[in-house]
Scaffold this motif. Structure first.
Motif, PDB file in Angstrom:
ATOM      1  N   ARG A  57       0.835  -1.211   0.000  1.00 51.23           N
ATOM      2  CA  ARG A  57       0.000   0.000   0.000  1.00 51.23           C
ATOM      3  C   ARG A  57       0.862   1.249   0.000  1.00 51.23           C
ATOM      4  O   ARG A  57       0.566   2.218  -0.706  1.00 51.23           O
ATOM      5  CB  ARG A  57      -0.962  -0.004   1.195  1.00 51.23           C
ATOM      6  CG  ARG A  57      -1.937   1.166   1.172  1.00 51.23           C
ATOM      7  CD  ARG A  57      -2.995   1.018   2.244  1.00 51.23           C
ATOM      8  NE  ARG A  57      -2.454   1.144   3.568  1.00 51.23           N
ATOM      9  CZ  ARG A  57      -2.419   2.288   4.266  1.00 51.23           C
ATOM     10  NH1 ARG A  57      -2.889   3.401   3.745  1.00 51.23           N
ATOM     11  NH2 ARG A  57      -1.932   2.308   5.474  1.00 51.23           N
ATOM     12  N   ARG A 110       2.156   1.742  -3.468  1.00 49.31           N
ATOM     13  CA  ARG A 110       1.054   2.104  -4.371  1.00 49.31           C
ATOM     14  C   ARG A 110       0.597   3.540  -4.150  1.00 49.31           C
ATOM     15  O   ARG A 110       0.127   4.209  -5.075  1.00 49.31           O
ATOM     16  CB  ARG A 110      -0.097   1.117  -4.178  1.00 49.31           C
ATOM     17  CG  ARG A 110      -1.376   1.415  -4.930  1.00 49.31           C
ATOM     18  CD  ARG A 110      -1.177   1.547  -6.426  1.00 49.31           C
ATOM     19  NE  ARG A 110      -2.421   1.786  -7.100  1.00 49.31           N
ATOM     20  CZ  ARG A 110      -3.021   2.967  -7.197  1.00 49.31           C
ATOM     21  NH1 ARG A 110      -2.504   4.034  -6.648  1.00 49.31           N
ATOM     22  NH2 ARG A 110      -4.159   3.081  -7.851  1.00 49.31           N
ATOM     23  N   ILE A 169      -5.023   5.338  -1.307  1.00 49.35           N
ATOM     24  CA  ILE A 169      -5.736   4.165  -0.804  1.00 49.35           C
ATOM     25  C   ILE A 169      -5.547   4.081   0.705  1.00 49.35           C
ATOM     26  O   ILE A 169      -4.415   4.025   1.197  1.00 49.35           O
ATOM     27  CB  ILE A 169      -5.219   2.891  -1.504  1.00 49.35           C
ATOM     28  CG1 ILE A 169      -5.540   2.989  -3.003  1.00 49.35           C
ATOM     29  CG2 ILE A 169      -5.802   1.635  -0.880  1.00 49.35           C
ATOM     30  CD1 ILE A 169      -4.878   1.948  -3.849  1.00 49.35           C
ATOM     31  N   GLU A 219      -6.360   2.259   4.613  1.00 46.29           N
ATOM     32  CA  GLU A 219      -6.225   0.878   5.114  1.00 46.29           C
ATOM     33  C   GLU A 219      -7.450   0.031   4.818  1.00 46.29           C
ATOM     34  O   GLU A 219      -7.316  -1.146   4.476  1.00 46.29           O
ATOM     35  CB  GLU A 219      -5.936   0.906   6.615  1.00 46.29           C
ATOM     36  CG  GLU A 219      -4.542   1.379   6.944  1.00 46.29           C
ATOM     37  CD  GLU A 219      -4.234   1.324   8.433  1.00 46.29           C
ATOM     38  OE1 GLU A 219      -4.712   0.393   9.116  1.00 46.29           O
ATOM     39  OE2 GLU A 219      -3.512   2.217   8.901  1.00 46.29           O
ATOM     40  N   HIS A 222      -7.532  -0.932   1.137  1.00 49.48           N
ATOM     41  CA  HIS A 222      -6.469  -1.905   0.885  1.00 49.48           C
ATOM     42  C   HIS A 222      -6.875  -3.279   1.430  1.00 49.48           C
ATOM     43  O   HIS A 222      -6.674  -4.308   0.752  1.00 49.48           O
ATOM     44  CB  HIS A 222      -5.159  -1.451   1.525  1.00 49.48           C
ATOM     45  CG  HIS A 222      -4.038  -2.420   1.332  1.00 49.48           C
ATOM     46  ND1 HIS A 222      -3.377  -2.571   0.129  1.00 49.48           N
ATOM     47  CD2 HIS A 222      -3.473  -3.308   2.187  1.00 49.48           C
ATOM     48  CE1 HIS A 222      -2.450  -3.506   0.251  1.00 49.48           C
ATOM     49  NE2 HIS A 222      -2.488  -3.974   1.490  1.00 49.48           N
ATOM     50  N   TRP A 224      -9.343  -4.848  -0.904  1.00 51.23           N
ATOM     51  CA  TRP A 224      -8.649  -5.320  -2.101  1.00 51.23           C
ATOM     52  C   TRP A 224      -7.922  -6.631  -1.804  1.00 51.23           C
ATOM     53  O   TRP A 224      -8.023  -7.590  -2.560  1.00 51.23           O
ATOM     54  CB  TRP A 224      -7.664  -4.247  -2.589  1.00 51.23           C
ATOM     55  CG  TRP A 224      -6.735  -4.742  -3.652  1.00 51.23           C
ATOM     56  CD1 TRP A 224      -7.012  -4.886  -4.981  1.00 51.23           C
ATOM     57  CD2 TRP A 224      -5.381  -5.176  -3.475  1.00 51.23           C
ATOM     58  NE1 TRP A 224      -5.900  -5.377  -5.638  1.00 51.23           N
ATOM     59  CE2 TRP A 224      -4.887  -5.555  -4.740  1.00 51.23           C
ATOM     60  CE3 TRP A 224      -4.530  -5.264  -2.380  1.00 51.23           C
ATOM     61  CZ2 TRP A 224      -3.603  -6.037  -4.932  1.00 51.23           C
ATOM     62  CZ3 TRP A 224      -3.245  -5.728  -2.567  1.00 51.23           C
ATOM     63  CH2 TRP A 224      -2.781  -6.112  -3.831  1.00 51.23           C
ATOM     64  N   TRP A 225      -7.199  -6.671  -0.694  1.00 54.89           N
ATOM     65  CA  TRP A 225      -6.429  -7.872  -0.360  1.00 54.89           C
ATOM     66  C   TRP A 225      -7.345  -9.064  -0.122  1.00 54.89           C
ATOM     67  O   TRP A 225      -7.037 -10.179  -0.559  1.00 54.89           O
ATOM     68  CB  TRP A 225      -5.511  -7.627   0.840  1.00 54.89           C
ATOM     69  CG  TRP A 225      -4.669  -8.836   1.080  1.00 54.89           C
ATOM     70  CD1 TRP A 225      -4.773  -9.722   2.106  1.00 54.89           C
ATOM     71  CD2 TRP A 225      -3.620  -9.328   0.245  1.00 54.89           C
ATOM     72  NE1 TRP A 225      -3.859 -10.738   1.962  1.00 54.89           N
ATOM     73  CE2 TRP A 225      -3.138 -10.513   0.830  1.00 54.89           C
ATOM     74  CE3 TRP A 225      -3.047  -8.883  -0.944  1.00 54.89           C
ATOM     75  CZ2 TRP A 225      -2.110 -11.263   0.252  1.00 54.89           C
ATOM     76  CZ3 TRP A 225      -2.021  -9.624  -1.496  1.00 54.89           C
ATOM     77  CH2 TRP A 225      -1.561 -10.794  -0.896  1.00 54.89           C
ATOM     78  N   GLN A 232      -0.454  -9.476   3.296  1.00 55.17           N
ATOM     79  CA  GLN A 232      -0.366  -8.102   2.813  1.00 55.17           C
ATOM     80  C   GLN A 232       0.695  -7.341   3.538  1.00 55.17           C
ATOM     81  O   GLN A 232       1.112  -6.310   3.207  1.00 55.17           O
ATOM     82  CB  GLN A 232      -1.711  -7.414   2.934  1.00 55.17           C
ATOM     83  CG  GLN A 232      -2.252  -7.396   4.334  1.00 55.17           C
ATOM     84  CD  GLN A 232      -3.539  -6.613   4.408  1.00 55.17           C
ATOM     85  OE1 GLN A 232      -3.791  -5.744   3.603  1.00 55.17           O
ATOM     86  NE2 GLN A 232      -4.353  -6.917   5.364  1.00 55.17           N
TER      87      GLN A 232
END
Length: 167
Positions: free
Chosen positions: A3, A6, A21, A23, A26, A29-30, A167
């Motif tokens: 993250r 990114r 992005i 937490e 993220h 997404w993860w 992650q």
């Protein structure tokens, strides 16, 4: 780590979504990556140091994937390793795609105004296949569709990419 890389302003500027992005986003997404076997996230390493992220969205029935990548810009600039990382990530990740994943083609959509990424894709063996408008958080923008085929691709057996397990 993923993250943070990114969210670097230059990475966001070159991405399809440009907002920072948080937490929660993220984590969502993860969770999606972990739940979807067609999605793969790899870490590119240079001299054993993580310095890039590679993503594949795999269509097994077509032996194809859509890929994306970005670097730890700050770390690479500080170490003076950006040229080596740029030269090495593509062959390592594409070698993994064509050998370990048994893909026939890897595709990408590159922002039309991102001359550096377009040049890098050409260096990696990609060719332009089309252009289209795409919608995202910053509105409509043009993308260049590119692809690299496995036939004729030579990979390096010392592929410094590894699957991300957390992650």
């Amino acid at each position: 780590m993923i993250r943070q890389w990114r969210n670097h302003p230059k990475v966001r500027q070159a991405s399809h979504t440009t907002h920072e992005i948080d937490e929660r986003e993220h984590a969502r997404w993860w969770s999606g990556v972990e739940a979807d076997p067609a999605r793969l996230v790899l870490i590119y390493e240079l001299d054993g140091i993580p310095c890039g992220v590679v993503t594949f969205e795999h269509d097994r029935t077509a032996a194809a994937a859509l890929w994306g990548f970005y670097f730890d810009l700050e770390g690479l600039w500080q170490r003076g390793d950006m040229p080596r990382a740029r030269a090495g990530l593509g062959p390592a990740a594409l070698g993994h795609a064509f050998d370990a994943l048994d893909l026939a083609v890897v595709r990408a959509e590159v922002l039309a105004n991102n001359a550096g990424s377009l040049r890098l894709h050409r260096e990696y063996g990609f060719v332009e296949t089309g252009r289209r408008l795409r919608e995202a958080d910053a509105g409509a923008y043009e993308v260049v569709q590119v692809e690299c085929v496995a036939a004729g691709f030579r990979s390096d057996p010392a592929r410094p990419v590894r699957r991300v397990s957390d992650q």
